[in-house]
Design an enzyme around this catalytic site. Structure first.
Site, PDB file in Angstrom:
ATOM      1  N   LYS A 156      -1.482  -7.669   4.387  1.00  0.00           N
ATOM      2  CA  LYS A 156      -1.565  -8.184   3.024  1.00  0.00           C
ATOM      3  C   LYS A 156      -0.435  -9.148   2.697  1.00  0.00           C
ATOM      4  CE  LYS A 156       1.592  -5.991   0.218  1.00  0.00           C
ATOM      5  NZ  LYS A 156       2.496  -5.649   1.291  1.00  0.00           N
TER       6      LYS A 156
ATOM      7  N   LYS B 263      -1.352  -2.385  12.917  1.00  0.00           N
ATOM      8  CA  LYS B 263      -1.339  -2.154  11.475  1.00  0.00           C
ATOM      9  C   LYS B 263      -1.528  -0.666  11.172  1.00  0.00           C
ATOM     10  CE  LYS B 263      -1.671  -3.003   7.025  1.00  0.00           C
ATOM     11  NZ  LYS B 263      -0.473  -3.370   6.251  1.00  0.00           N
TER      12      LYS B 263
ATOM     13  N   GLY C 273       0.810  -1.208   0.000  1.00  0.00           N
ATOM     14  CA  GLY C 273       0.000   0.000   0.000  1.00  0.00           C
ATOM     15  C   GLY C 273       0.842   1.255   0.000  1.00  0.00           C
ATOM     16  N   ASN C 274       2.009   1.200   0.669  1.00  0.00           N
ATOM     17  CA  ASN C 274       2.894   2.365   0.693  1.00  0.00           C
ATOM     18  C   ASN C 274       3.687   2.507  -0.596  1.00  0.00           C
ATOM     19  OD1 ASN C 274       2.286   3.473   3.204  1.00  0.00           O
ATOM     20  ND2 ASN C 274       3.548   1.962   4.254  1.00  0.00           N
TER      21      ASN C 274
ATOM     22  N   LYS D  25       6.525  -8.567   6.325  1.00  0.00           N
ATOM     23  CA  LYS D  25       7.035  -8.984   5.016  1.00  0.00           C
ATOM     24  C   LYS D  25       8.036 -10.126   5.180  1.00  0.00           C
ATOM     25  CE  LYS D  25       6.402  -4.449   2.876  1.00  0.00           C
ATOM     26  NZ  LYS D  25       5.436  -4.022   3.910  1.00  0.00           N
TER      27      LYS D  25
END
Length: 307
Positions: A206, A122, A9-10, A264
């Site tokens: 995600k 988050k 998203g970033n 991640k």
């Protein structure tokens, strides 16, 4: 290869960048220019983050006070449609007309007793100064946390347990479609005491959902695309250096921030360990080089330690 690409998203809205539709489209265009190069001969599944976007929708909704603010699961569904639409259009402008696309609203089951609900972590929405973040937290009852030198709102991020639409995703892949799914980690849902599925106030990570998606689709490669070119040791110091390759067992021991690189790394390690395949963390602008093995931080069982 069957490749699952998780767009951060970033990366779609860069850190500190105004949350405008034009900026988002420009960043999606950058991602799609890379994805288009790896499309020939490969099956593609595209997931994406939604932290900045879902936070923006929450802020926009709060400006209309005649009705309660829509819950995060509904806003998550809205971002799946919005971002999926832009990806379909920009990638469709680059690939042959006969390549089909499908954006799939994706419900994901989480555990109502997940400890994440009592420990929000988050980040969503824009970044703020400390003073502004503390004021908003006091006014709106938000939880806030540091994000680099700035601050953001944080919400619960429970682990994904089940992707309900996994079968139609497989069917679409078998028909040659590029599938965009599990946006924002999927729409967070739980079963209530009567066995009815309902949304819950959370945003699923995600990357963890993408790892589960890639595992269940038996993907050959998981690409986690973000706004930096890999995983770094001693990030933000003069001694920082990028990891080229790592075994999941050794990489997990190093410790990474829960609100940024931590999920991640965890997702890459879980996929590599559970499947024996490779996961790579790297820059959105390097997707072609990542698939070719020339960029990013590669996590696999064949690696020896951390290099």
């Amino acid at each position: 290869m069957r490749i699952v690409i998780a767009l951060g998203g970033n990366a779609l809205l860069r850190r500190g960048e105004p949350l405008s539709a034009d900026n988002q489209r420009e960043n999606v265009r950058t991602a799609c220019s890379q994805i288009a190069r790896i499309s020939p001969g490969n099956e593609l599944v595209i997931a994406h983050g939604n932290g900045p976007q879902v936070g923006l929708l929450a802020l926009q909704g709060a400006a209309y006070t005649d009705v309660p603010v829509y819950p995060l699961d509904v806003l998550g569904a809205e971002t799946e449609g919005m971002i999926g639409y832009i990806i379909e259009q920009e990638l469709g402008n680059l690939l042959p007309f006969e390549v089909p696309f499908a954006t799939l609203l994706t419900q994901v089951e989480v555990d109502a007793a997940d400890p994440a609900f009592t420990n929000p972590s988050k980040p969503i929405g824009p970044v703020y100064s400390r003073e502004e973040a503390e004021r908003l937290a006091s006014e709106k009852g938000w939880h806030i946390a540091a994000d680099g030198e700035r601050f953001r709102r944080v919400v619960p991020s429970p682990r994904p347990k089940r992707i309900f639409e996994i079968r139609p995703i497989r069917w679409l892949l078998e028909k040659g479609s590029v599938v965009i799914c599990a946006g924002g980690g999927g729409i967070p849902t739980v079963y209530d005491q009567n066995g009815h599925l309902q949304g819950v106030e959370a945003v699923i990570d995600k990357d963890l959902c993408s790892a589960l998606l890639a595992e269940q689709l038996e993907a050959d490669l998981l690409v986690i695309a973000t706004d930096v070119d890999g995983v770094y040791l001693d990030w933000g110091t003069p001694q920082q250096r990028r990891i080229n390759e790592a075994h999941p067992d050794q990489l997990e021991l190093l410790g990474f921030a829960a609100g940024s690189m931590g999920p991640k790394v965890q997702a890459a390690c879980e996929f590599a360990r559970n499947t024996g395949k490779a996961a790579v963390i790297g820059s959105l602008a390097d997707i072609e080089a990542i698939v070719q093995g020339r960029a990013g931080s590669r996590v696999s069982l064949s690696a020896h330690g951390v290099s």
